[in-house]
Design an enzyme around this catalytic site. Structure first.
Site, PDB file in Angstrom:
ATOM      1  CG  ASP A   1      -4.385   5.343  74.484  1.00  7.84           C
ATOM      2  OD1 ASP A   1      -4.043   4.526  75.354  1.00  7.84           O
ATOM      3  OD2 ASP A   1      -4.265   5.117  73.264  1.00  7.84           O
TER       4      ASP A   1
ATOM      5  CE  LYS B   1      -1.762  22.290  74.104  1.00 11.49           C
ATOM      6  NZ  LYS B   1      -0.642  22.535  75.021  1.00 11.49           N
TER       7      LYS B   1
ATOM      8  CG  ASP C   1       0.613  21.271  77.853  1.00  8.47           C
ATOM      9  OD1 ASP C   1      -0.548  21.436  78.290  1.00  8.47           O
ATOM     10  OD2 ASP C   1       1.195  22.132  77.173  1.00  8.47           O
TER      11      ASP C   1
ATOM     12  CE1 TYR D   1      -6.655   7.902  70.412  1.00  8.24           C
ATOM     13  CE2 TYR D   1      -6.875   5.531  70.652  1.00  8.24           C
ATOM     14  CZ  TYR D   1      -6.152   6.685  70.848  1.00  8.24           C
ATOM     15  OH  TYR D   1      -4.943   6.641  71.467  1.00  8.24           O
TER      16      TYR D   1
END
Ligand code: NAD
Length: 336
Positions: A229, A171, A205, A124
């Site tokens: 988000d 991740k 995930d 972002y």
């Protein structure tokens, strides 16, 4: 004494929700000196920008703002006002509690999660460019300073609010350098809280799957911007949807309180949208101002009105309008 608060009505359903929020806040008996600042679609036509400097200056001056959602054009046009505000005011922590409410249909009854999302960097940061006609590149920025700052905010939030665990979400198995640095920063901060607040980490995930299956295993979560988000909408879904999910953007010197949902243009001006998320965001603002009793009164009134189910909006199975719901909550607050 009164609190000077910047009020940004926003686009779409924003103005009607803000009005309901203001009615409820005024019902607490606390005096507010509203500094109403338009931003978004309307000011593009009149001032050539959706985020005029006067809006940022007003929030800087007052230190707090309550904001309705603002429409962001997809793919082209102006950058998101929301992202712009967060960056201009260094609102580095986006806090989104997700708590089950009686009367709101959802798959679980006892969800009580808090998302703490890093709000200033990651994908972002807005650094992207085309590489020739057929490729584009977005740069993911992760720094130790911002990662440690958000981790510390999450741990301090846990301490202040009697929570017991912080889970870092990442991740780092794939993005070993960027998410790896985020995780390492969280681990460093976690060491300072050892014995007081538990710490663990999850790959994003896997975290999504676990939240859907076993949300009761989690407490406070700290995430880089993009995962934060996405996972916060997932958590909003666990407790009944966007209409009831509040949020806060917190910085060192300013804080902006706003619902998680967007401007839902198809319901604009129809007195149909649910103002719960905005009203609960206003309660977060009261807590931020140190008005704890008033914040609890507002949250309690919202819970009671929704649990009774008589005066609720369409998304909660009722027929009440935005205004009617706001006035009913306000009456409860006055009676509290
Ligand atoms: P949205 O949240 O506006 O709406 C999605 C759907 O959720 C709506 O069609 C509606 O069915 C439901 N919904 C949302 N809020 C509701 C409420 N208060 N009461 C009842 N139902 C509600 O998401 P979108 O359609 O993806 O986005 C619309 C615009 O809002 C976009 O321009 C987007 O960029 C912007 N947006 C702004 C913010 C913000 O200002 N913080 C946040 C998200 C999206």
């Amino acid at each position: 004494m009164s609190y000077a608060v910047t009020l940004i009505p926003g686009d779409g359903i924003g103005p009607e929700l803000s009005e309901a929020g203001r009615t409820v806040l005024e019902a607490t008996g606390i005096a507010f000196d509203w500094d109403i600042q338009q931003a978004g679609e309307a000011t593009i036509a009149t001032e050539g920008t959706p985020l005029p400097d006067r809006v940022i200056e007003s929030i800087r001056r007052n230190g707090v703002a309550i904001k309705g959602p603002i429409t962001t054009p997809v793919g082209s046009g102006f950058r998101s006002v929301n992202v712009g505000l967060r960056q201009a005011l260094e609102l580095y922590a986006n806090v989104r509690p997700a708590r089950s409410m009686r009367g709101v249909t959802s798959r679980y009854e006892d969800v009580d999660l808090v998302i703490v999302r890093e709000n200033t960097e990651d994908l972002y940061a807005g650094i992207e460019h085309r590489v020739g006609p057929d490729a584009a590149e977005s740069i993911k920025i992760i720094t130790r300073a911002a990662s440690q700052r958000i981790a510390r905010y999450a741990f301090e939030y846990a301490v202040r609010n009697g929570r017991s665990k912080v889970t870092a979400v990442h991740k780092a198995n794939i993005m070993k350098l960027s998410d790896g640095l985020f995780l390492e920063s969280c681990q460093q901060v976690a060491a300072e809280y050892e014995g007081r607040i538990a710490f663990e980490d999850r790959i994003v995930d896997n975290m999504c799957m676990q939240l859907v299956q076993k949300p009761e295993l989690y407490d406070v979560m700290v995430l880089p911007n993009l995962y934060g988000d996405i996972v916060s909408d997932l958590c909003a879904g666990l407790v009944g949807g966007l209409g009831v999910a509040p949020g806060a953007n917190i910085g060192e010197t300013a804080a902006v309180f706003e619902p998680v949902h967007g401007s839902a243009p198809k319901y604009a001006g129809q007195n149909r949208a649910n103002p719960t998320a905005l009203i609960l965001s206003a309660a977060l603002m009261l807590r931020h101002l140190g008005e704890t009793a008033a914040a609890s009164a507002v949250e309690g009134a919202v819970r009671d009105v929704i649990a009774e189910g008589k005066t609720v909006t369409y998304d909660l199975g009722g027929t009440a309008g935005t205004r009617e719901f706001g006035e009913t909550v306000a009456a409860r607050v006055r009676a509290a």
